[in-house]
Write a protein that holds these residues in place. Structure first.
Motif, PDB file in Angstrom:
ATOM      1  N   LYS A  97      -6.709 -22.622   8.869  1.00  0.00           N
ATOM      2  CA  LYS A  97      -6.817 -23.992   9.864  1.00  0.00           C
ATOM      3  C   LYS A  97      -6.058 -23.782  10.992  1.00  0.00           C
ATOM      4  O   LYS A  97      -6.408 -24.578  12.120  1.00  0.00           O
ATOM      5  N   LYS A  98      -5.080 -22.953  11.081  1.00  0.00           N
ATOM      6  CA  LYS A  98      -4.000 -22.638  12.259  1.00  0.00           C
ATOM      7  C   LYS A  98      -4.328 -21.181  12.950  1.00  0.00           C
ATOM      8  O   LYS A  98      -3.449 -20.895  13.763  1.00  0.00           O
ATOM      9  N   ASN A  99      -5.564 -20.668  12.468  1.00  0.00           N
ATOM     10  CA  ASN A  99      -5.652 -19.128  12.902  1.00  0.00           C
ATOM     11  C   ASN A  99      -4.450 -18.240  12.592  1.00  0.00           C
ATOM     12  O   ASN A  99      -4.023 -17.393  13.617  1.00  0.00           O
ATOM     13  N   LEU A 100      -3.790 -18.408  11.570  1.00  0.00           N
ATOM     14  CA  LEU A 100      -2.735 -17.557  11.165  1.00  0.00           C
ATOM     15  C   LEU A 100      -3.197 -16.518  10.131  1.00  0.00           C
ATOM     16  O   LEU A 100      -3.854 -16.844   9.296  1.00  0.00           O
ATOM     17  N   GLN A 101      -2.623 -15.319  10.301  1.00  0.00           N
ATOM     18  CA  GLN A 101      -3.115 -14.362   9.406  1.00  0.00           C
ATOM     19  C   GLN A 101      -2.112 -14.492   8.231  1.00  0.00           C
ATOM     20  O   GLN A 101      -0.845 -14.565   8.473  1.00  0.00           O
ATOM     21  N   ILE A 102      -2.581 -14.156   7.094  1.00  0.00           N
ATOM     22  CA  ILE A 102      -1.746 -14.332   5.750  1.00  0.00           C
ATOM     23  C   ILE A 102      -1.931 -12.927   5.077  1.00  0.00           C
ATOM     24  O   ILE A 102      -3.161 -12.300   4.705  1.00  0.00           O
ATOM     25  N   SER A 103      -0.938 -12.238   4.850  1.00  0.00           N
ATOM     26  CA  SER A 103      -1.087 -10.848   4.001  1.00  0.00           C
ATOM     27  C   SER A 103       0.124 -10.849   3.070  1.00  0.00           C
ATOM     28  O   SER A 103       0.879 -11.571   2.775  1.00  0.00           O
ATOM     29  N   MET A 104       0.121  -9.875   2.180  1.00  0.00           N
ATOM     30  CA  MET A 104       1.028  -9.558   0.908  1.00  0.00           C
ATOM     31  C   MET A 104       1.368  -8.209   0.889  1.00  0.00           C
ATOM     32  O   MET A 104       0.677  -7.190   1.419  1.00  0.00           O
ATOM     33  N   VAL A 105       2.277  -8.035   0.440  1.00  0.00           N
ATOM     34  CA  VAL A 105       2.743  -6.797  -0.508  1.00  0.00           C
ATOM     35  C   VAL A 105       2.176  -6.422  -1.619  1.00  0.00           C
ATOM     36  O   VAL A 105       2.192  -7.134  -2.577  1.00  0.00           O
ATOM     37  N   VAL A 106       1.740  -5.206  -1.887  1.00  0.00           N
ATOM     38  CA  VAL A 106       1.421  -4.551  -3.093  1.00  0.00           C
ATOM     39  C   VAL A 106       2.179  -3.373  -3.325  1.00  0.00           C
ATOM     40  O   VAL A 106       2.587  -2.536  -2.486  1.00  0.00           O
ATOM     41  N   SER A 107       1.980  -3.230  -4.659  1.00  0.00           N
ATOM     42  CA  SER A 107       2.780  -2.023  -5.222  1.00  0.00           C
ATOM     43  C   SER A 107       2.005  -1.293  -6.396  1.00  0.00           C
ATOM     44  O   SER A 107       0.942  -1.753  -6.862  1.00  0.00           O
ATOM     45  N   ASP A 108       2.742  -0.443  -7.002  1.00  0.00           N
ATOM     46  CA  ASP A 108       2.097   0.197  -8.254  1.00  0.00           C
ATOM     47  C   ASP A 108       2.909  -0.107  -9.593  1.00  0.00           C
ATOM     48  O   ASP A 108       2.713   0.419 -10.470  1.00  0.00           O
ATOM     49  N   TRP A 109       3.406  -1.256  -9.539  1.00  0.00           N
ATOM     50  CA  TRP A 109       4.109  -1.822 -10.695  1.00  0.00           C
ATOM     51  C   TRP A 109       4.172  -3.480 -10.672  1.00  0.00           C
ATOM     52  O   TRP A 109       3.948  -4.000  -9.848  1.00  0.00           O
ATOM     53  N   GLY A 110       4.328  -3.822 -11.799  1.00  0.00           N
ATOM     54  CA  GLY A 110       4.466  -5.368 -12.090  1.00  0.00           C
ATOM     55  C   GLY A 110       3.109  -6.061 -11.606  1.00  0.00           C
ATOM     56  O   GLY A 110       2.245  -5.637 -11.824  1.00  0.00           O
ATOM     57  N   ILE A 111       3.473  -7.229 -11.270  1.00  0.00           N
ATOM     58  CA  ILE A 111       2.141  -8.011 -11.102  1.00  0.00           C
ATOM     59  C   ILE A 111       1.673  -8.109  -9.696  1.00  0.00           C
ATOM     60  O   ILE A 111       0.531  -8.148  -9.575  1.00  0.00           O
ATOM     61  N   ILE A 112       2.236  -7.174  -8.696  1.00  0.00           N
ATOM     62  CA  ILE A 112       1.468  -6.971  -7.614  1.00  0.00           C
ATOM     63  C   ILE A 112       0.595  -5.638  -7.435  1.00  0.00           C
ATOM     64  O   ILE A 112       0.364  -5.225  -6.538  1.00  0.00           O
ATOM     65  N   GLN A 113       0.526  -5.131  -8.820  1.00  0.00           N
ATOM     66  CA  GLN A 113      -0.156  -4.091  -8.720  1.00  0.00           C
ATOM     67  C   GLN A 113      -1.729  -4.475  -9.040  1.00  0.00           C
ATOM     68  O   GLN A 113      -2.681  -3.429  -9.217  1.00  0.00           O
ATOM     69  N   SER A 114      -2.023  -5.646  -9.457  1.00  0.00           N
ATOM     70  CA  SER A 114      -3.139  -6.118  -9.938  1.00  0.00           C
ATOM     71  C   SER A 114      -4.224  -6.216  -8.290  1.00  0.00           C
ATOM     72  O   SER A 114      -4.664  -7.252  -8.016  1.00  0.00           O
ATOM     73  N   LEU A 115      -4.617  -4.801  -7.797  1.00  0.00           N
ATOM     74  CA  LEU A 115      -5.350  -4.995  -6.461  1.00  0.00           C
ATOM     75  C   LEU A 115      -6.563  -5.745  -6.827  1.00  0.00           C
ATOM     76  O   LEU A 115      -6.801  -6.483  -5.567  1.00  0.00           O
ATOM     77  N   ASP A 116      -7.525  -5.716  -7.457  1.00  0.00           N
ATOM     78  CA  ASP A 116      -8.441  -6.490  -7.624  1.00  0.00           C
ATOM     79  C   ASP A 116      -8.440  -8.025  -7.515  1.00  0.00           C
ATOM     80  O   ASP A 116      -9.309  -8.690  -6.978  1.00  0.00           O
ATOM     81  N   THR A 117      -7.451  -8.461  -8.446  1.00  0.00           N
ATOM     82  CA  THR A 117      -7.229  -9.936  -8.423  1.00  0.00           C
ATOM     83  C   THR A 117      -6.769 -10.386  -6.998  1.00  0.00           C
ATOM     84  O   THR A 117      -7.541 -11.262  -6.527  1.00  0.00           O
ATOM     85  N   TYR A 118      -5.868  -9.509  -6.320  1.00  0.00           N
ATOM     86  CA  TYR A 118      -5.852 -10.086  -5.081  1.00  0.00           C
ATOM     87  C   TYR A 118      -6.796 -10.144  -3.993  1.00  0.00           C
ATOM     88  O   TYR A 118      -6.828 -10.555  -2.869  1.00  0.00           O
ATOM     89  N   ALA A 119      -7.580  -8.831  -4.080  1.00  0.00           N
ATOM     90  CA  ALA A 119      -8.449  -8.754  -3.183  1.00  0.00           C
ATOM     91  C   ALA A 119      -9.720  -9.868  -3.114  1.00  0.00           C
ATOM     92  O   ALA A 119     -10.166 -10.166  -2.160  1.00  0.00           O
ATOM     93  N   GLU A 120      -9.799 -10.445  -4.080  1.00  0.00           N
ATOM     94  CA  GLU A 120     -10.407 -11.779  -4.202  1.00  0.00           C
ATOM     95  C   GLU A 120      -9.998 -12.814  -3.285  1.00  0.00           C
ATOM     96  O   GLU A 120     -11.167 -13.723  -2.979  1.00  0.00           O
ATOM     97  N   LEU A 121      -8.935 -12.899  -2.978  1.00  0.00           N
ATOM     98  CA  LEU A 121      -8.303 -13.887  -1.999  1.00  0.00           C
ATOM     99  C   LEU A 121      -8.596 -13.769  -0.577  1.00  0.00           C
ATOM    100  O   LEU A 121      -8.537 -14.675   0.252  1.00  0.00           O
ATOM    101  N   ASN A 122      -9.113 -12.436  -0.313  1.00  0.00           N
ATOM    102  CA  ASN A 122      -9.523 -12.052   1.220  1.00  0.00           C
ATOM    103  C   ASN A 122      -8.669 -12.502   2.127  1.00  0.00           C
ATOM    104  O   ASN A 122      -8.814 -12.970   3.140  1.00  0.00           O
ATOM    105  N   LEU A 123      -7.520 -11.915   1.879  1.00  0.00           N
ATOM    106  CA  LEU A 123      -6.190 -11.956   2.791  1.00  0.00           C
ATOM    107  C   LEU A 123      -6.421 -10.989   4.047  1.00  0.00           C
ATOM    108  O   LEU A 123      -7.382 -10.197   4.030  1.00  0.00           O
ATOM    109  N   ASP A 124      -5.571 -11.404   5.031  1.00  0.00           N
ATOM    110  CA  ASP A 124      -6.008 -10.452   6.250  1.00  0.00           C
ATOM    111  C   ASP A 124      -5.677  -9.252   6.177  1.00  0.00           C
ATOM    112  O   ASP A 124      -6.125  -8.167   6.700  1.00  0.00           O
ATOM    113  N   SER A 125      -4.527  -8.720   5.297  1.00  0.00           N
ATOM    114  CA  SER A 125      -4.230  -7.473   5.044  1.00  0.00           C
ATOM    115  C   SER A 125      -3.267  -7.311   3.864  1.00  0.00           C
ATOM    116  O   SER A 125      -2.711  -8.251   3.376  1.00  0.00           O
TER     117      SER A 125
END
Length: 290
Positions: free
Chosen positions: A157-185
């Motif tokens: 709504k504010k034309n702000l890009q939202i992105s996240m850090v991913v990795s190969d460990w812990g909960i941030i390795q669930s790439l497919d789950t986060y891909a569904e969010l359609n973040l900007d990067s």
């Protein structure tokens, strides 16, 4: 300003749908405006913009245990971002979230606070760096995804890009789950930031998995700098000219178009080894740097 940048980006995508121009973004100390701008002036071709941070994984925006969001003490985000933005550079803010706030849902309930801070500072967007070291459960993953989804909805709504850090460990390795969010990067840390891991089979496969999950346009591969002298950095990422060339070539063949560079000297700047800029410049300019 953000609306104009977003419109230009869309026109670019329409004009060259099958490819993305190679870009390099830098994770920097948000307070070091003069040094950051000087780096851009010296190496304009490999500095598309900055992610302002207060440390290697420490943000300039923090979400506390109760879910409230604030700019980190000692930082003036609007002032720190103003000059880069005026130069036409992107400026994102690194954001940290307390684990309790994610698990309780307090962060999601108040996610609009982060968007308001970013909007008031006129920045390009937010890069969320959340790397919890406990509770590697699907429930935790879904709670974090819920927070990111809230940020993305409000940010749109504010034309702000939202992105996240991913990795190969812990909960941030669930790439497919986060891909569904359609973040900007999506920006990688481990296993790509360090040379030996990045050039291993594990690193190569992780980059391929990022491309498969997010697509090339939203995959930002993170690497860490090396300084001269080497002892000046608290974190040694182990890159040499040869190892960086190898990684950039391999990444190009996988379809990588965006690199995020983490300054290893983010707490106290020292000279970055010249080969880093040379190799990145060659990578941006051509498909194979050898």
């Amino acid at each position: 300003m953000r609306l104009l940048i977003a419109t230009m980006a869309m026109l670019t995508l329409v004009g060259c749908e099958g490819s993305d121009p190679k870009t390099v973004r830098w994770i920097v100390n948000s307070k070091n405006t003069d040094e950051n701008i000087q780096m851009w002036k010296n190496h304009e071709g490999v500095v598309k913009g900055f992610v302002g941070a207060s440390g290697l994984t420490s943000g300039v925006i923090n979400v506390s245990k109760n879910g409230s969001t604030a700019v980190v003490e000692g930082h003036n985000l609007k002032n720190e971002a103003a000059i880069p933005l005026a130069k036409g550079l992107e400026y994102h803010a690194l954001l940290n979230v307390d684990q309790e706030a994610i698990q309780s849902g307090a962060a999601a309930k108040q996610c609009s606070e982060a968007i308001e801070l970013a909007d008031n500072a006129n920045i390009t967007g937010l890069l969320v760096d959340y790397e919890p070291t406990t509770n590697f459960t699907m429930k935790h993953t879904e709670a974090y995804a819920g927070y990111l989804r809230c940020l993305k909805t409000a940010g749109n709504k504010k034309n702000l890009q939202i992105s996240m850090v991913v990795s190969d460990w812990g909960i941030i390795q669930s790439l497919d789950t986060y891909a569904e969010l359609n973040l900007d990067s999506y920006t990688s840390t481990s296993p790509t930031r360090q040379a030996a891991q990045a050039n291993s089979d594990i690193g190569t496969k992780f980059v391929e998995n990022m491309i498969a999950a997010f697509g090339a346009k939203r995959t930002f591969v993170g690497i860490g700098t090396v300084d001269t002298p080497r002892a000046s950095c608290s974190k040694n990422y182990g890159w040499s000219k040869d190892s960086l060339e190898k990684f950039l070539n391999t990444s190009s063949k996988a379809g990588v178009a965006h690199i995020d560079v983490f300054r290893c000297d983010i707490q106290k700047y020292s000279p970055i080894d010249p080969f880093f800029f040379n190799d990145l410049s060659a990578w941006v300019a051509q498909s194979d740097i050898n």
